[in-house]
Design a protein around this motif. Structure first.
Motif, short mmCIF file in Angstrom:
data_model
loop_
_atom_site.label_atom_id
_atom_site.label_comp_id
_atom_site.label_asym_id
_atom_site.label_seq_id
_atom_site.Cartn_x
_atom_site.Cartn_y
_atom_site.Cartn_z
N LEU A 127 0.82 -1.20 0.00
CA LEU A 127 0.00 0.00 0.00
C LEU A 127 0.86 1.26 0.00
O LEU A 127 0.56 2.23 -0.68
N LEU A 128 1.94 1.23 0.78
CA LEU A 128 2.88 2.35 0.81
C LEU A 128 4.24 1.86 0.35
O LEU A 128 4.81 0.97 0.97
N THR A 129 4.75 2.40 -0.71
CA THR A 129 6.07 2.02 -1.20
C THR A 129 7.12 2.93 -0.58
O THR A 129 6.79 4.01 -0.09
N PRO A 130 8.38 2.53 -0.61
CA PRO A 130 9.43 3.39 -0.05
C PRO A 130 9.52 4.76 -0.72
O PRO A 130 10.03 5.71 -0.13
N GLU A 131 9.02 4.86 -1.93
CA GLU A 131 9.09 6.13 -2.65
C GLU A 131 7.96 7.09 -2.26
O GLU A 131 8.01 8.28 -2.56
N MET A 132 6.92 6.56 -1.60
CA MET A 132 5.79 7.42 -1.24
C MET A 132 6.03 8.09 0.10
O MET A 132 6.69 7.52 0.97
N PRO A 133 5.51 9.30 0.29
CA PRO A 133 5.69 9.99 1.57
C PRO A 133 5.11 9.17 2.72
O PRO A 133 4.06 8.56 2.59
N GLN A 134 5.83 9.18 3.84
CA GLN A 134 5.37 8.46 5.01
C GLN A 134 5.46 9.38 6.22
O GLN A 134 6.45 10.08 6.40
N ALA A 135 4.44 9.35 7.06
CA ALA A 135 4.48 10.14 8.29
C ALA A 135 5.55 9.57 9.21
O ALA A 135 5.84 8.37 9.17
N PRO A 136 6.17 10.40 10.04
CA PRO A 136 7.23 9.90 10.93
C PRO A 136 6.81 8.70 11.76
O PRO A 136 7.60 7.79 11.98
N ASP A 137 5.54 8.67 12.20
CA ASP A 137 5.14 7.60 13.10
C ASP A 137 4.89 6.28 12.39
O ASP A 137 4.68 5.25 13.05
N ILE A 138 4.91 6.26 11.07
CA ILE A 138 4.79 4.98 10.34
C ILE A 138 5.97 4.78 9.39
O ILE A 138 5.96 3.86 8.57
N ASN A 139 6.98 5.62 9.49
CA ASN A 139 8.16 5.47 8.62
C ASN A 139 8.83 4.12 8.88
O ASN A 139 8.94 3.69 10.03
N ILE A 140 9.26 3.47 7.82
CA ILE A 140 9.92 2.16 7.94
C ILE A 140 11.21 2.11 7.14
O ILE A 140 11.93 1.12 7.17
N LYS A 141 11.54 3.17 6.44
CA LYS A 141 12.66 3.15 5.48
C LYS A 141 13.99 2.79 6.14
O LYS A 141 14.37 3.36 7.15
N SER A 142 14.68 1.85 5.53
CA SER A 142 16.02 1.37 5.91
C SER A 142 16.04 0.48 7.14
O SER A 142 17.07 -0.12 7.44
N PHE A 143 14.91 0.35 7.85
CA PHE A 143 14.93 -0.42 9.09
C PHE A 143 15.17 -1.90 8.83
O PHE A 143 15.72 -2.61 9.67
N ASN A 144 14.75 -2.38 7.65
CA ASN A 144 14.94 -3.80 7.33
C ASN A 144 16.42 -4.18 7.20
O ASN A 144 16.76 -5.36 7.14
N GLN A 145 17.30 -3.17 7.18
CA GLN A 145 18.73 -3.46 7.08
C GLN A 145 19.27 -4.14 8.33
O GLN A 145 20.37 -4.70 8.30
N LEU A 146 18.52 -4.12 9.43
CA LEU A 146 19.03 -4.75 10.65
C LEU A 146 18.62 -6.21 10.78
O LEU A 146 19.06 -6.90 11.69
N LEU A 147 17.81 -6.72 9.86
CA LEU A 147 17.35 -8.10 9.96
C LEU A 147 18.41 -9.10 9.51
O LEU A 147 19.08 -8.90 8.49
N LEU A 148 18.52 -10.19 10.24
CA LEU A 148 19.40 -11.29 9.84
C LEU A 148 18.70 -12.22 8.86
O LEU A 148 19.35 -12.80 7.99
N GLY A 149 17.39 -12.40 9.02
CA GLY A 149 16.67 -13.33 8.16
C GLY A 149 16.92 -14.78 8.54
O GLY A 149 16.95 -15.66 7.68
N VAL A 150 17.12 -15.04 9.83
CA VAL A 150 17.35 -16.40 10.32
C VAL A 150 16.36 -16.67 11.45
O VAL A 150 16.40 -15.99 12.47
N PRO A 151 15.46 -17.64 11.28
CA PRO A 151 15.26 -18.43 10.06
C PRO A 151 14.59 -17.60 8.97
O PRO A 151 14.05 -16.53 9.25
#
Length: 515
Positions: free
Chosen positions: A393-417
Motif C-alpha cells: 500500500l505504501l512504497t518506499p518512494e511514497m511519503p510516510q508520516a514519521p510515526d509509520i516510517n519504515i525506510k532502511s529499518f529492514n537493514q538490521l534483519l538477519l533473516g534467520v530463520p
C-alpha cells in the motif's frame, strides 16, 4: 464490647496474620496485587541502551518516532540509537569509525568488506566479541547455517551475525518462447546449453525473418563466468589437490576447459562482443528488447525481466533453471550466503551480560512476527493481504508520516530463520519457481573451503591479485592471449604475491583441520 469477646477477636486477627505470612512464602500461592499485599510489584529491567551503525538507502530513514521502531524497542527491551550511514560512502565511514577507536555497540560490515585490512586487524586486536559459543542459547540464532557461519568466520572463529542470503541463488534465465519456437527442450547438459545459445543466434528464434538475435548477454560484472566455469568442475575459488592441499581455481585443469568454452561462445558471437565494458545496470535490456535470449545470474533476474517485459507490453515468456550437467557432474556455485555481518564491539559492550542483551535483540527481531513487521511495516497501513498474497500500500518512494516510517529499518534483519519467502503466496508462478530453484540448488552447491581463512598477503594485495586474474580471463576469452599467454599471466600472478598467498592459505587451512 466485653473483655472476653475482645480477646477472641484479637486472637483471630493474630492467627489470620500468621497464616497470611506463611502462605505468602508458599510457592503455590496465587500472586496478589500491590493493593492486596501492601508490597511493591517487581520492577522491569531497564531497557538496554544499544547503538548500531548500519546502511541507509534513503535520506529520510526511519526515526525513533516510528511505531515500528517503538515496537522493536518494546519487544527487545532496548533503547536504540541507529547511526544510519548512506550506502555510497559506507566503506569510508566504516574505516573512519574503526580508526577513531570509538565504536558503537554494533557495526554492520558489508560482505565485500568483511576481510578488508582494517576489519581483519580489528579482529586480531580483540576489538569484537567472539560469539560462536553463545549462538546455541538462542532459538533463532542457533538455526544459523554452518556453511555460512564458516564463510563469515576468521580462521574458524565467529565474530559476526550474518545477514542471510540464499546459498543456492544462481540460475539461468532464458526466453522460453524462443526455445518453444525452435522446438527445443530446456537444457540439461553443457552441450545442450551451447546448442540453445547457438540456435538463438542462428535460427531466428523470434521468427521475424531477421538475423538480429544472439544467445547470452554478459556485462562487465564477472559473476556469470564464475557460475558457468563451476559447471565444468572448477572449484569455488579454492579447491583441494591430490595431496589435500588448497589450490586456486585458476590453476586447475578444469579452469582451462571452461576458458576454452567461453572463448568458443565469444568467437561464434553467441555473447555480446562488448561484454568487458557493458554496463551491468543495462543487463536486462537486450532480453527485454528481443536481442538476447539468456542471462546467467541470481534466480530473481528471471522475474525481474518478465515483469519489466509485461510493464513495457513486450510479448514473450521467461523461464528459469538452476544448472546443467558438466563433464564431472552437476554443480552449482554456492554464494557466500551472506550480505554482511553485525559485529559487537568490546569497547562499547563491556560485559558478557551486556553481550547477551545484544544477542537477545537480534534473536527477538528475527521472530516471525518481527521479521514481517520490520520488513513490511504495519498491516493495513503499509500492506494488505489478498488471497494470501502481499499487496503493498505504501512504497518506499511514497511519503510516510514519521510515526509509520519504515525506510532502511529492514537493514538490521538477519533473516534467520528465513520466514519471509514463505509468509505469503508468491506473487507470480515465476517468482514461486525461483524459490523452488533456489532450494533445489542447495543439494549440489559447491562451497569455498578457503572462505574463512586469513592471509596477510591477500589482506594487503587481494584487490590487485583478483584484478590481474580477471584481466587475464577476459584477455583469453576475447583472444588477446592464448593458453601459453594465460599461464604466463598466472606466473606473474604468483610473483605479485600469489605464491605467498597460496602458502599462507595452506598454513591456515592445515591449522583449521587440527581443531
Amino acid at each position: 464490647m466485653n473483655k472476653v469477646r475482645k480477646r477472641k477477636m484479637t486472637a483471630a486477627l493474630c492467627l489470620a496474620v500468621s497464616i497470611s505470612v506463611f502462605t505468602g512464602c508458599s510457592s503455590e500461592s496465587t500472586p496478589k496485587s500491590t493493593a492486596q499485599t501492601g508490597t511493591a510489584a517487581p520492577t522491569k529491567e531497564a531497557p538496554y541502551n544499544m547503538s548500531i551503525m548500519m546502511k541507509s538507502f534513503y535520506n529520510d530513514s526511519i526515526t525513533a518516532e516510528s511505531k515500528i521502531w517503538k515496537k522493536t524497542e518494546e519487544v527487545t527491551n532496548t533503547k536504540l540509537d541507529v547511526l544510519f550511514t548512506p550506502d555510497a560512502n559506507y566503506a569510508d565511514k566504516l574505516n573512519v569509525t574503526l580508526a577513531s577507536g570509538s565504536l558503537p555497540s554494533v557495526i554492520f560490515v558489508t560482505g565485500n568488506l568483511v576481510k578488508m585490512p582494517s576489519i581483519v586487524n580489528a579482529v586480531k586486536g580483540g576489538a569484537f566479541w567472539e560469539i560462536g559459543p553463545y549462538l546455541k542459547d538462542y532459538p533463532n540464532l542457533k538455526q544459523m547455517n554452518p556453511i555460512i557461519l564458516n564463510n563469515t568466520s576468521y580462521n574458524g572463529k565467529t565474530y559476526g551475525l550474518y545477514t542471510a542470503r540464499p546459498i543456492g541463488r544462481y540460475g539461468v534465465s532464458y526466453r522460453k518462447d524462443w526455445l518453444t519456437n525452435l522446438g527445443m527442450s530446456e537444457p540439461k547438459t553443457v552441450d545442450d546449453f551451447y546448442n540453445m545459445l547457438k540456435a538463438f543466434k542462428e535460427k531466428d528464434p523470434d521468427k521475424n525473418g531477421k538475423n538480429d538475435t544472439y544467445g547470452m548477454v554478459v556485462s562487465k560484472y564477472a559473476g556469470p563466468w564464475d557460475v558457468m566455469q563451476n559447471w565444468f568442475g572448477v572449484p569455488n575459488k579454492w579447491g583441494l589437490d591430490m595431496d589435500g592441499k588448497l589450490l586456486p581455481a585458476q590453476l586447475t585443469p578444469e579452469y582451462m576447459y571452461a576458458l576454452k568454452f567461453f572463448k568458443k561462445l565469444y568467437d561464434e558471437q553467441l555473447v555480446n562482443a562488448d561484454f568487458p565494458v557493458y554496463d551491468s545496470a543495462k543487463w536486462n535490456d537486450p532480453i527485454i528488447n528481443g536481442k538476447a535470449g539468456v542471462a546467467v545470474d541470481v534466480v530473481g533476474r528471471s522475474y525481474q525481466i518478465q515483469e519489466a517485459m509485461q510493464a513495457a507490453k513486450v510479448p514473450g515468456e521467461i523461464d528459469l533453471f538452476g544448472t546443467v550437467k558438466g563433464p564431472k557432474g552437476e554443480f552449482n556455485l554456492a554464494t557466500t550466503g551472506y550480505g554482511g555481518v553485525f559485529m559487537i564491539s568490546k569497547s562499547a559492550v563491556k560485559t558478557e551480560a551486556d553481550l547477551k542483551k545484544v544477542l537477545n535483540f537480534f534473536d527477538k527481531t528475527n521472530d516471525k512476527d518481527m521479521q514481517l513487521l520490520i520488513t513490511n511495516g504495519l498491516e493495513g497501513t503499509h500492506y494488505k493481504v489478498e488471497d494470501g498474497k502481499l499487496v503493498t500500500l505504501l512504497t518506499p518512494e511514497m511519503p510516510q508520516a514519521p510515526d509509520i516510517n519504515i525506510k532502511s529499518f529492514n537493514q538490521l534483519l538477519l533473516g534467520v530463520p528465513n520466514v519471509l519467502d514463505t509468509a505469503f503466496k508468491a506473487g507470480t508462478p515465476l517468482r514461486e519457481k525461483a524459490l523452488d530453484v533456489q532450494t533445489a540448488n542447495e543439494k549440489n552447491v559447491v562451497p569455498n573451503p578457503g572462505e574463512p581463512l586469513l592471509s596477510a598477503t591477500y589482506t594487503q594485495k587481494g584487490a590487485q591479485l583478483d584484478q590481474l586474474l580477471e584481466d587475464a580471463r577476459v584477455k583469453f576469452i576475447v583472444g588477446k592471449i592464448d593458453e601459453a599467454g594465460f599461464m604466463a599471466e598466472m606466473e606473474q600472478w604468483k610473483k605479485n604475491g600469489g605464491t605467498d598467498y597460496i602458502k599462507e592459505m595452506n598454513e591456515a587451512y592445515a591449522e583449521s583441520q587440527k581443531k
